[in-house]
Design an enzyme around this catalytic site. Structure first.
Site, PDB file in Angstrom:
ATOM      1  N   CYS A  37       0.837  -1.202   0.000  1.00 12.85           N
ATOM      2  CA  CYS A  37       0.000   0.000   0.000  1.00 12.85           C
ATOM      3  C   CYS A  37       0.872   1.253   0.000  1.00 12.85           C
ATOM      4  O   CYS A  37       1.464   1.593  -1.012  1.00 12.85           O
ATOM      5  CB  CYS A  37      -0.981  -0.051   1.172  1.00 12.85           C
ATOM      6  SG  CYS A  37      -2.446   0.936   0.871  1.00 12.85           S
ATOM      7  N   HIS A  79      -3.677  -5.098   0.659  1.00 12.87           N
ATOM      8  CA  HIS A  79      -3.113  -5.642   1.904  1.00 12.87           C
ATOM      9  C   HIS A  79      -3.179  -7.170   1.922  1.00 12.87           C
ATOM     10  O   HIS A  79      -4.100  -7.748   2.495  1.00 12.87           O
ATOM     11  CB  HIS A  79      -3.878  -5.069   3.105  1.00 12.87           C
ATOM     12  CG  HIS A  79      -3.606  -3.630   3.334  1.00 12.87           C
ATOM     13  ND1 HIS A  79      -2.514  -3.177   4.022  1.00 12.87           N
ATOM     14  CD2 HIS A  79      -4.272  -2.531   2.924  1.00 12.87           C
ATOM     15  CE1 HIS A  79      -2.518  -1.858   4.044  1.00 12.87           C
ATOM     16  NE2 HIS A  79      -3.578  -1.435   3.386  1.00 12.87           N
ATOM     17  N   GLU A  87      -1.526  -9.186   3.615  1.00 14.66           N
ATOM     18  CA  GLU A  87      -1.359  -9.756   4.957  1.00 14.66           C
ATOM     19  C   GLU A  87      -2.699 -10.124   5.601  1.00 14.66           C
ATOM     20  O   GLU A  87      -2.757 -10.982   6.476  1.00 14.66           O
ATOM     21  CB  GLU A  87      -0.562  -8.796   5.857  1.00 14.66           C
ATOM     22  CG  GLU A  87      -1.270  -7.530   6.324  1.00 14.66           C
ATOM     23  CD  GLU A  87      -1.188  -6.365   5.327  1.00 14.66           C
ATOM     24  OE1 GLU A  87      -0.980  -6.611   4.118  1.00 14.66           O
ATOM     25  OE2 GLU A  87      -1.361  -5.201   5.763  1.00 14.66           O
TER      26      GLU A  87
HETATM   27  N1  GLN Z   1      -1.937   6.796   2.901  1.00 15.12           N
HETATM   28  C1  GLN Z   1      -2.070   6.044   1.700  1.00 15.12           C
HETATM   29  C2  GLN Z   1      -3.426   6.205   1.065  1.00 15.12           C
HETATM   30  O1  GLN Z   1      -4.367   6.600   1.689  1.00 15.12           O
HETATM   31  C3  GLN Z   1      -1.772   4.574   1.930  1.00 15.12           C
HETATM   32  C4  GLN Z   1      -2.765   3.912   2.812  1.00 15.12           C
HETATM   33  C5  GLN Z   1      -2.288   2.584   3.313  1.00 15.12           C
HETATM   34  O2  GLN Z   1      -1.106   2.293   3.284  1.00 15.12           O
HETATM   35  N2  GLN Z   1      -3.192   1.776   3.824  1.00 15.12           N
HETATM   36  O3  GLN Z   1      -3.580   5.914  -0.104  1.00 15.12           O
END
Ligand code: GLN
Length: 541
Positions: A379, A513, A515
């Site tokens: 992410c 994600h 994980e």
């Molecule tokens: N801050 C980033 C976004 O909002 C990444 C978010 C995250 O890593 N879950 O896109």
């Protein structure tokens, strides 16, 4: 016929109610039953999505896009049953619902009260969205005696009363502390906690006692006597070396047996072979690798719960122990030193929010790319790797993310419109913060011939998202020319989901994600492959 098992906690918090609930789910499943696990959270936030990770730990996201308590992650890891929005509720959600109904006039002029209106809403939630499950295990957050918890305890008392003991069971988890000066384990806090529960009309059927040492049989009998539970229903829960040993440990202490006895059901003994195998691999690894996790919330490791578990699952798959060095990315911003990464076998930059520490993560991605160290960007970690590539490979020194304010080359930008199934979702900078990110499961097409395709062995995958910003597809061409492959895209081709460097031993960034979907008995392929690359790296060093 669905039976309900309610789990409450007493004496102190952090006794591992979530793990206990998850382990009970796993044990019942191992006896052939179909289970579902739920969590009732008494706090006032509508969901944990707006809470700081330092306060509340990780936000666990479901396929259907709910931001939920991290205990749902344990439930999923132990049972493999995908959790849903209908598996977690908070006081905030209950009240939002009750007040909306009051405004609509649904209560027909009645005075709206905690009992029965709030408790009815909780009861309806507990019994909603259930199919052919044999058991619903329902954990109540907090500790008995908390003011916020009262409506929830009243609601489960009523459900228990309505369903009768044939269909409901109450388990209370407590602590039996050792008092060094007396050289004795003390049962009194457990007795008091059960009294508190009884004063609310709930008689536990089973008392599970956490302790750091063996509880003598006589003390367990005393607990049973004073807490008014059957002999054999006061069960000890000793600390174990790995959380995946909990199902086996509870079974040996007779917990699932006591549950079956309560309901008068004959069930074959549980098949715990998958757990035994996982535990065996954790206890007897063949080597060790060190992964540097470069994040921001490293002072509260609950913020990275699923990540830590997924890394250990990657270790299980490769028969190695995974040692994690949790590194605060800000240390890489001071005098440019990156020494802490010199000896790691893999670098992982996890999800994150906000500008603080971002440059340190970009520096970590650069280090991994240049030094050919396996890199896994999740992410925010993918976004930072893309910014790094744009700045240092694609000659865009002003590349950045609009999350940190306006910038000349917004290679990562605010997502204002995207497809969810057949519908378009829209947001803008003024949108409310709660529940408005791109959330939940989205499909991704994987480019044949890419490393990620090899890892997944599939043309189309589905993974869970939680982010507001997105790698800007308009920069694809310039970045691909610079050597970064856009190997995963949303089915409409608009949203970059995965990137990789084909020339690097292992460098993958993913917008989702992974994980969240890894399980000890089914490690996520990206984590398996990343740890495998780290093992290779360790042989080179
Ligand atoms: N801050 C980033 C976004 O909002 C990444 C978010 C995250 O890593 N879950 O896109």
């Amino acid at each position: 016929m669905t039976r309900f098992i309610f789990i409450t906690g007493g004496v102190v918090s952090s006794l591992g109610k979530g793990l206990t609930s998850a382990a009970i789910g796993a044990l019942l499943q191992a006896r052939g039953f179909k289970v579902r696990l739920r969590k009732l959270d008494p706090y006032l936030n509508v969901d944990p999505g707006t809470m700081s990770p330092y306060q509340h730990g990780e936000v666990y996201v479901t396929d259907d896009g709910a931001e939920t308590d991290l205990d749902l992650g344990h439930y999923e890891r132990y049972t493999g049953v995908a959790s849903r929005r209908s598996d977690n509720v908070t006081t905030g959600q209950i009240y939002t619902d009750v007040i909306a109904r009051e405004r609509r006039g649904d209560y027909l002029g009645a005075t709206v009260q905690v009992i029965p209106h709030v408790t009815d809403a909780i009861k309806a939630f507990i019994q909603s969205d259930i199919g052919d499950e044999d058991f619903v295990v329902c954990e109540i957050g907090g500790t008995v005696g908390d003011i916020e918890g009262l409506p929830f305890l009243e609601a489960i008392r009523q459900v228990g009363n309505e369903l009768g003991s044939e269909r409901s069971l109450f388990i209370h988890l407590t602590l039996v502390p050792y008092i060094a000066s007396a050289r004795e384990l003390k049962t009194k806090p457990t007795q008091h906690s059960v009294k508190e529960l009884q004063s609310l009309g709930i008689q536990p059927d089973i008392v599970v006692c956490r302790s750091d040492r063996e509880i003598p049989a006589s003390a367990l009998q005393k607990i049973a006597l004073f807490c008014n539970v059957r002999k054999g229903a006061a069960i000890q829960a000793l600390d174990v070396d790995t959380i995946y040993a909990v199902p086996r440990a509870y079974h040996e202490e007779g917990l699932d047996g006591a549950i079956c006895r309560h309901f008068g059901i004959e069930a074959p003994p549980p098949d715990l072979s998958i757990w035994d195998e996982v535990v065996e691999r954790i206890r007897r690894p063949d080597g060790e690798v060190t992964i540097g996790v470069v994040g921001k919330y490293t002072s509260l490791l609950d913020s990275y719960k699923s990540l830590a578990e997924a890394l250990s699952h990657g270790g299980v798959a490769n028969n190695v122990r995974v040692k994690v060095n949790w590194l605060d990315s800000e240390i890489f911003e001071q005098n440019g030193t990156i020494q802490q990464l010199e000896n790691v076998h893999g670098i992982l930059v996890p999800g994150g929010f906000g500008e603080r520490g971002a440059e340190g993560k970009i520096a970590a991605a650069k280090f991994a790319r240049e030094r050919q160290v396996p890199y896994f960007g999740i992410c925010f970690g993918m976004q930072m790797a893309v910014i790094e590539a744009a700045r240092n490979l694609a000659a865009l020194p002003k590349a950045g993310s609009t999350e940190f304010g306006p910038c000349e080359d917004p290679v990562v930008g605010l997502l204002t419109e995207w497809m969810h199934g057949n519908a378009v979702e829209r947001r803008n900078v003024d949108s409310e913060k709660g529940g408005t990110m791109r959330l939940g499961a989205y499909a991704c097409d994987v480019q044949p011939g890419s490393r990620t395709h090899e890892v997944y062995g599939s043309d189309r995958i589905s993974e869970r998202h939680r982010h507001r910003y997105e790698v800007n597809i308009n920069y694809r061409e310039v970045l691909e020319r610079a050597g970064m492959r856009f190997c995963g895209l949303s089915p409409d081709g608009e949203l970059p989901e995965m990137v990789e460097f084909p020339e690097h031993p292992w460098f993958i960034g993913v917008q989702f994600h992974p994980e969240l979907k890894s399980k000890p008995f089914a490690p996520h392929p990206l984590f398996t492959s990343f740890i495998e690359a780290a093992v290779q790296q360790s042989r080179l060093m």
